[in-house]
Scaffold this motif. Structure first.
Motif, mmCIF file in Angstrom:
data_model
loop_
_atom_site.group_PDB
_atom_site.id
_atom_site.type_symbol
_atom_site.label_atom_id
_atom_site.label_comp_id
_atom_site.label_asym_id
_atom_site.label_seq_id
_atom_site.Cartn_x
_atom_site.Cartn_y
_atom_site.Cartn_z
ATOM 1 N N LEU A 104 0.814 -1.218 0.000
ATOM 2 C CA LEU A 104 0.000 0.000 0.000
ATOM 3 C C LEU A 104 0.846 1.266 0.000
ATOM 4 O O LEU A 104 0.381 2.332 0.378
ATOM 5 N N ALA A 105 2.077 1.173 -0.455
ATOM 6 C CA ALA A 105 2.964 2.332 -0.417
ATOM 7 C C ALA A 105 2.476 3.465 -1.310
ATOM 8 O O ALA A 105 2.842 4.622 -1.111
ATOM 9 N N ASP A 106 1.661 3.152 -2.322
ATOM 10 C CA ASP A 106 1.190 4.203 -3.225
ATOM 11 C C ASP A 106 -0.154 4.785 -2.794
ATOM 12 O O ASP A 106 -0.746 5.592 -3.502
ATOM 13 N N GLU A 107 -0.665 4.367 -1.630
ATOM 14 C CA GLU A 107 -1.952 4.856 -1.140
ATOM 15 C C GLU A 107 -1.738 6.020 -0.169
ATOM 16 O O GLU A 107 -0.926 5.919 0.747
ATOM 17 N N PRO A 108 -2.468 7.148 -0.333
ATOM 18 C CA PRO A 108 -2.348 8.234 0.649
ATOM 19 C C PRO A 108 -3.174 7.932 1.895
ATOM 20 O O PRO A 108 -4.201 7.257 1.834
ATOM 21 N N ALA A 109 -2.707 8.427 3.009
ATOM 22 C CA ALA A 109 -3.483 8.352 4.245
ATOM 23 C C ALA A 109 -4.293 9.638 4.363
ATOM 24 O O ALA A 109 -3.746 10.739 4.266
ATOM 25 N N LEU A 110 -5.612 9.513 4.543
ATOM 26 C CA LEU A 110 -6.476 10.680 4.719
ATOM 27 C C LEU A 110 -6.765 10.819 6.210
ATOM 28 O O LEU A 110 -7.393 9.949 6.822
ATOM 29 N N ILE A 111 -6.281 11.903 6.792
ATOM 30 C CA ILE A 111 -6.345 12.090 8.239
ATOM 31 C C ILE A 111 -7.016 13.433 8.533
ATOM 32 O O ILE A 111 -6.714 14.447 7.897
ATOM 33 N N ARG A 112 -7.925 13.418 9.495
ATOM 34 C CA ARG A 112 -8.575 14.653 9.932
ATOM 35 C C ARG A 112 -8.008 15.041 11.296
ATOM 36 O O ARG A 112 -8.004 14.241 12.235
ATOM 37 N N LEU A 113 -7.538 16.273 11.393
ATOM 38 C CA LEU A 113 -6.945 16.788 12.620
ATOM 39 C C LEU A 113 -7.808 17.942 13.118
ATOM 40 O O LEU A 113 -8.072 18.893 12.372
ATOM 41 N N ARG A 114 -8.234 17.868 14.380
ATOM 42 C CA ARG A 114 -9.052 18.948 14.934
ATOM 43 C C ARG A 114 -8.514 19.360 16.302
ATOM 44 O O ARG A 114 -8.472 18.547 17.230
ATOM 45 N N ALA A 115 -8.105 20.614 16.386
ATOM 46 C CA ALA A 115 -7.670 21.185 17.659
ATOM 47 C C ALA A 115 -8.855 21.921 18.271
ATOM 48 O O ALA A 115 -9.547 22.675 17.585
#
Length: 479
Positions: A104-115
């Motif tokens: 899965l090296a070509d897959e982006p990680a979609l991450i949501r960050l909320r402060a």
């Protein structure tokens, strides 16, 4: 170097390493997982609550103390989440690792960050546990799409900007706020390669700082420094009726500095310009009318009530008087900014202690002794064990005395016409056509003790006149 004493397996084969603050990261062992990994460093320029006691110019309403991390699937649903409590400067930046699964090296990680700040979040019960859910209007929300590492450790730094406070990330199509110059950017943008460990930027946002007045001091007017404020009160809900309105959802605003009358406009002050008034003059006392029996105006030649706040005027007259005095009625945002302590989130102008009969001119003749309006400034702190109806800046009678006209047309905070703004509203002013309904703030000498709340919103319909209504004036800081 990844701090990873324990790994947590996530859907799609991603793994989230233990989160470390930057001091902890420096102490981590270099003997980590041999697979390719992302190192994500999350920082912010918003203040954190631990900075507030030693930084009086920072807005407490802008402060955060928590970070929520959500790993998202294709439809934007979170399949793994964790919230980190980080109230101190030394807790930032927050770092975590993501291990790349095989294939899965070509897959982006979609991450949501909320402060966000924990006390402003919703609390959700999940089984025996509770979970904090950041409110959209009180969080810095950022989506990031980061390519997974192909080998070794690849680091990225993400800064959560206060300029994005209250602006929600979008999922159809994907977009996110990075800063004021990139309000709707692609989640893959704005990522910095992580080089050397840098100190946090917490508390450096210009929007979090008080903005001082530049004009020369004005007689009977007090400088109200500009800055960041949250309008509203999460506890004032379920009160909406013909007179009151709910004070939610919270609304983030940023105000320019301005000058506010120290007292409500008094009879004596009005007498100096009464001959210039073109509109309807104040009503005289009328013992046969329960709404006019306590009118303080006795006519232009009677100075016996000069120290009393002027009442029994309609909204048009109040605004004209302010303009004759060189100002205007304050906006709701200006008034609450001053009454809540300029970003301190005070529930009352004097602090968080509930109102009482000696603190403010309220409930006279019912819960409190005596009747009728009182001279302006009748409730200084020394009269009530250190508490009085005096704001952080020295403005008096924001909690009681007379309910005060605002310049704004009245609209609920969830109304699209004025208040439902995505993100921070700068110097907001709600003006709706030829509206005859306007906002009123503050308790009055007849209303209950609870009406002194700084965020309580009330409605007034023009051209009615009442002895419980008055006003004060605001003046801009410009030339």
């Amino acid at each position: 170097m990844v701090c990873e004493p324990a790994m947590r397996r996530l859907r799609l084969g991603l793994s989230l390493a233990m989160v470390c603050s930057s001091p902890g990261l420096l102490a981590c062992s270099s003997e980590g997982d041999p697979r390719a990994q992302l190192l994500i460093v999350v920082d912010t320029d918003a203040p954190v609550v631990g900075q507030l006691p030693g930084s009086p110019t920072l807005s407490g309403d802008a402060a955060i103390d928590s970070l929520r991390v959500d790993f998202l699937g294709d439809q934007g649903a979170a399949y793994a989440s964790q919230t980190f409590v980080a109230p101190e400067v030394l807790d930032w930046p927050i770092s975590f690792g993501v291990v790349t699964p095989e294939g899965l090296a070509d897959e982006p990680a979609l991450i949501r960050l909320r402060a966000f700040r924990g006390v402003l979040a919703d609390v959700e019960q999940i089984g025996d546990d509770t979970e904090l859910r950041p409110r959209a209007e009180t969080a810095i929300d950022r989506l990031v799409a980061i390519p997974l590492a192909e080998d070794g450790v690849q680091g990225y730094r993400v800064t959560l900007s206060l300029e994005c406070f209250g602006r929600s990330a979008r999922f159809l199509p994907l977009s996110t706020c990075i800063d004021a110059a990139q309000l709707t950017a692609d989640p893959s943008e704005g990522l910095e390669p992580q080089g050397e460990i840098r100190r946090t930027r917490a508390g450096t946002a210009e929007l979090a700082q008080a903005v001082q007045c530049s004009a020369a001091p004005m007689e009977n007017r007090i400088c109200i420094s500009g800055g960041f404020t949250l309008l509203g009160d999460l506890l004032i809900v379920g009160v909406a009726d013909l007179l009151f309105a709910d004070s939610v959802p919270l609304r983030p605003v940023h105000l320019s500095p301005f000058w506010l009358d120290r007292t409500e406009v008094t009879v004596g002050r009005y007498r100096t310009i009464h001959s210039q008034l073109q509109g309807t003059p104040p009503a005289l006392p009328d013992a046969n009318n329960w709404q006019l029996s306590d009118c303080t105006w006795r006519g232009p030649d009677d100075n016996s009530n000069d120290a009393m706040p002027l009442n029994c005027v309609n909204w048009d007259t109040a605004r004209e008087i302010c303009q004759l005095l060189g100002g205007d009625l304050p906006t709701e945002a200006q008034w609450e900014h001053a009454a809540s302590g300029r970003g301190q989130g005070r529930r009352f102008s004097w602090g968080d202690q509930p109102a009482s009969c000696c603190v403010a001119s309220l409930a006279r003749g019912t819960q409190c002794p005596d009747e009728g309006p009182e001279p302006s400034g009748s409730h200084p702190p020394e009269s009530c064990n250190g508490l009085g109806d005096v704001s952080r800046d020295g403005v008096v009678d924001l909690g009681g005395s007379l309910a005060e006209f605002q310049r704004d047309s009245f609209r609920p905070y969830d109304d699209d016409e004025c208040w439902a703004i995505d993100g921070i509203a700068f110097d907001p002013y709600c003006q709706v056509g030829d509206s005859s309904t306007f906002a009123v703030r503050g308790g009055n000498y007849q209303s209950g003790l609870g009406t002194a709340l700084a965020a309580l919103r009330m409605k007034y319909t023009q051209p009615s006149v009442n002895h419980t209504h008055g006003f004060r004036c605001a003046t801009g800081d410009g030339p």
